[in-house]
Design a protein around this motif. Structure first.
Motif, short mmCIF file in Angstrom:
data_model
loop_
_atom_site.label_atom_id
_atom_site.label_comp_id
_atom_site.label_asym_id
_atom_site.label_seq_id
_atom_site.Cartn_x
_atom_site.Cartn_y
_atom_site.Cartn_z
N LEU A 50 78.81 -39.84 -20.41
CA LEU A 50 77.83 -40.81 -20.90
C LEU A 50 76.42 -40.54 -20.37
O LEU A 50 75.46 -40.55 -21.15
N PRO A 51 76.23 -40.29 -19.07
CA PRO A 51 74.87 -39.99 -18.60
C PRO A 51 74.26 -38.77 -19.28
O PRO A 51 73.06 -38.74 -19.57
N GLY A 52 75.10 -37.75 -19.52
CA GLY A 52 74.60 -36.56 -20.20
C GLY A 52 74.13 -36.87 -21.60
O GLY A 52 73.08 -36.38 -22.04
N LEU A 53 74.87 -37.68 -22.32
CA LEU A 53 74.47 -38.06 -23.68
C LEU A 53 73.23 -38.95 -23.67
O LEU A 53 72.37 -38.84 -24.55
N ILE A 54 73.15 -39.83 -22.68
CA ILE A 54 71.97 -40.67 -22.55
C ILE A 54 70.72 -39.81 -22.35
O ILE A 54 69.66 -40.06 -22.95
N ARG A 55 70.84 -38.77 -21.53
CA ARG A 55 69.70 -37.88 -21.32
C ARG A 55 69.27 -37.21 -22.61
O ARG A 55 68.07 -36.95 -22.83
N LEU A 56 70.23 -36.93 -23.48
CA LEU A 56 69.89 -36.25 -24.74
C LEU A 56 69.15 -37.17 -25.72
O LEU A 56 68.57 -36.69 -26.69
N LEU A 57 69.19 -38.47 -25.46
CA LEU A 57 68.37 -39.37 -26.29
C LEU A 57 66.89 -39.09 -26.09
O LEU A 57 66.06 -39.46 -26.94
N HIS A 58 66.54 -38.43 -24.99
CA HIS A 58 65.15 -38.09 -24.68
C HIS A 58 64.81 -36.66 -25.10
O HIS A 58 63.71 -36.19 -24.82
N ASP A 59 65.76 -35.98 -25.74
CA ASP A 59 65.51 -34.59 -26.14
C ASP A 59 64.38 -34.53 -27.16
O ASP A 59 64.16 -35.47 -27.94
N ARG A 60 63.65 -33.42 -27.17
CA ARG A 60 62.54 -33.27 -28.11
C ARG A 60 63.01 -33.03 -29.54
O ARG A 60 62.26 -33.25 -30.49
N ASP A 61 64.23 -32.57 -29.70
CA ASP A 61 64.76 -32.26 -31.03
C ASP A 61 65.34 -33.53 -31.65
O ASP A 61 66.31 -34.09 -31.14
N PRO A 62 64.76 -34.03 -32.76
CA PRO A 62 65.29 -35.24 -33.39
C PRO A 62 66.76 -35.13 -33.78
O PRO A 62 67.49 -36.13 -33.75
N LYS A 63 67.19 -33.91 -34.15
CA LYS A 63 68.58 -33.73 -34.52
C LYS A 63 69.50 -33.98 -33.33
O LYS A 63 70.55 -34.62 -33.46
N ILE A 64 69.09 -33.48 -32.16
CA ILE A 64 69.88 -33.71 -30.94
C ILE A 64 69.89 -35.19 -30.60
O ILE A 64 70.93 -35.74 -30.20
N GLN A 65 68.76 -35.85 -30.73
CA GLN A 65 68.69 -37.29 -30.45
C GLN A 65 69.68 -38.05 -31.33
O GLN A 65 70.42 -38.92 -30.84
N TRP A 66 69.67 -37.72 -32.61
CA TRP A 66 70.55 -38.43 -33.54
C TRP A 66 72.02 -38.15 -33.22
O TRP A 66 72.86 -39.06 -33.23
N GLN A 67 72.34 -36.89 -32.93
CA GLN A 67 73.74 -36.54 -32.59
C GLN A 67 74.19 -37.24 -31.32
O GLN A 67 75.34 -37.70 -31.22
N ALA A 68 73.30 -37.34 -30.33
CA ALA A 68 73.65 -38.02 -29.09
C ALA A 68 73.89 -39.51 -29.32
O ALA A 68 74.84 -40.09 -28.79
N ALA A 69 73.04 -40.13 -30.14
CA ALA A 69 73.22 -41.55 -30.46
C ALA A 69 74.53 -41.77 -31.19
O ALA A 69 75.27 -42.73 -30.91
N ASP A 70 74.84 -40.88 -32.12
CA ASP A 70 76.09 -40.98 -32.86
C ASP A 70 77.30 -40.84 -31.93
O ASP A 70 78.28 -41.58 -32.04
N ALA A 71 77.21 -39.89 -30.99
CA ALA A 71 78.30 -39.69 -30.04
C ALA A 71 78.47 -40.89 -29.13
O ALA A 71 79.60 -41.33 -28.85
N LEU A 72 77.37 -41.45 -28.65
CA LEU A 72 77.44 -42.63 -27.78
C LEU A 72 78.05 -43.82 -28.52
O LEU A 72 78.84 -44.58 -27.96
N GLY A 73 77.69 -43.96 -29.79
CA GLY A 73 78.26 -45.05 -30.57
C GLY A 73 79.75 -44.90 -30.76
O GLY A 73 80.48 -45.90 -30.80
N SER A 74 80.22 -43.66 -30.85
CA SER A 74 81.66 -43.43 -31.06
C SER A 74 82.47 -43.62 -29.78
O SER A 74 83.70 -43.77 -29.85
N LEU A 75 81.82 -43.63 -28.61
CA LEU A 75 82.54 -43.77 -27.34
C LEU A 75 82.82 -45.23 -26.99
O LEU A 75 83.50 -45.50 -26.00
N GLY A 76 82.28 -46.14 -27.76
CA GLY A 76 82.66 -47.54 -27.64
C GLY A 76 82.07 -48.27 -26.45
O GLY A 76 81.03 -47.90 -25.89
#
Length: 320
Positions: free
Chosen positions: A23-49
């Protein structure tokens, strides 16, 4: 080999972090410069419940807009009723329109009826994006208007202008409220609709439209004035009272008086800075010959004439 060689940045493996439940790793990716990575990280966090909720709620206070948007999207995907108060707070108080927009949509996605009252309030929001997302979420929650006034707010939020016309005078007050919309095209359209509805209560709103700073809104108010029962003789008077826009003539005049050329530059003339540089060069050369004060005594009467001319140029440009 070049002296400086920057290392290539490897795209984070979001799938691997999701598989590991990092979870902390995915949270850090919400700050990534790549919008695609940001979106993928948000999607992954949402799937982890629900385990991700505490970290996501904390991220709602992030300084980074993309991180807040990602956190809101993830919380909406988790669909836990406990986050409703947090999302309501974001929708009502976040300073970024996009964040508030996605928060309103997330409230509809969660499906908790406790979100209905704040979403109803959001139907009156100044920003059309917030109003639209609030109406969409209310529809998802199964809400139906209790009366024609609520139906008018919903129709305006969805920009269903045919429905607004059909509601007639019930839509007058909601339409008048929306004259504060920052988009001049929307304000002009509202003035047109008030004229079509023909409610006597809209007279003051049409008079206010005559004073609008945008020319498109003022013209719509002129066309609609008769339908709104605004006296014809009052139209020019109303327009004359409008709030003025554009560059300040006094500022332009003072700039040209003190630093001739900068006043023209202030008004948008590209050559104004060249005039200023030429004036400064001549003034410095004159000071070397005649001392520091005499050139100013000679220059200021001349620049005063240019200041007066600049004042009237600016006044004409801004229709003051």
């Amino acid at each position: 080999m070049p002296l400086l060689q920057f290392p290539s940045i490897r795209q984070a493996d979001v799938a691997a972090l999701k598989e590991a439940g990092d979870l902390p790793g995915l949270i850090r990716l919400l700050h990534d410069r790549d919008p695609k990575i940001q979106w993928q990280a948000a999607d992954a966090l949402g799937s982890l419940g629900t385990p991700a909720i505490p970290l996501l709620v904390r991220e709602l206070d992030s300084r980074h807009v993309a991180a807040r948007i990602g956190a809101v999207e993830a919380l909406g995907a988790i669909r836990d009723w406990r986050v409703v108060p947090h999302l309501v707070d974001v929708m009502e108080h976040d300073h970024n329109i996009e964040v508030r927009w996605v928060a309103a949509l997330a409230l509809g996605n969660i499906g908790d009826p406790r979100a209905i009252p704040p979403l109803l309030s959001a139907l009156r929001d100044r920003e059309r994006y917030i109003r639209s997302s609030a109406a969409t979420s209310l529809d998802r929650l199964g809400w139906t208007p209790a009366n024609e006034t609520e139906a008018a707010y919903r129709a305006i939020a969805l920009q269903d202008w045919d429905a607004v016309k059909q509601l007639g005078t019930a839509a007058t007050s909601p339409l008048i409220e929306r004259l504060s919309d920052p988009d001049p095209k929307t304000r002009a359209l509202i003035i047109d609709l008030l004229g079509v509805i023909g409610d006597p209560l809209a007279q003051q709103a049409c008079e206010a439209g005559l004073k609008d700073p945008d020319d498109q809104v003022r013209w719509a108010s002129v066309i609609t004035a008769k339908k709104c029962r605004v006296p014809v003789a009052q139209i020019p008077w109303g327009i004359s009272k409008r709030r003025r826009t554009g560059q300040n003539p006094w500022a332009a005049a003072i700039l040209n008086f003190l630093f001739i050329g900068l006043g023209y530059n202030y008004l948008g003339y590209w050559w104004g800075f060249l005039v200023f540089m030429s004036y400064t060069s001549i003034l410095v050369l004159a000071q070397l010959e005649a001392g520091p004060f005499l050139p100013y005594l000679i220059a200021y009467p001349i620049t005063a004439l240019f200041a007066v001319q600049t004042f009237y140029v600016a006044k004409k440009m801004n229709d003051l």
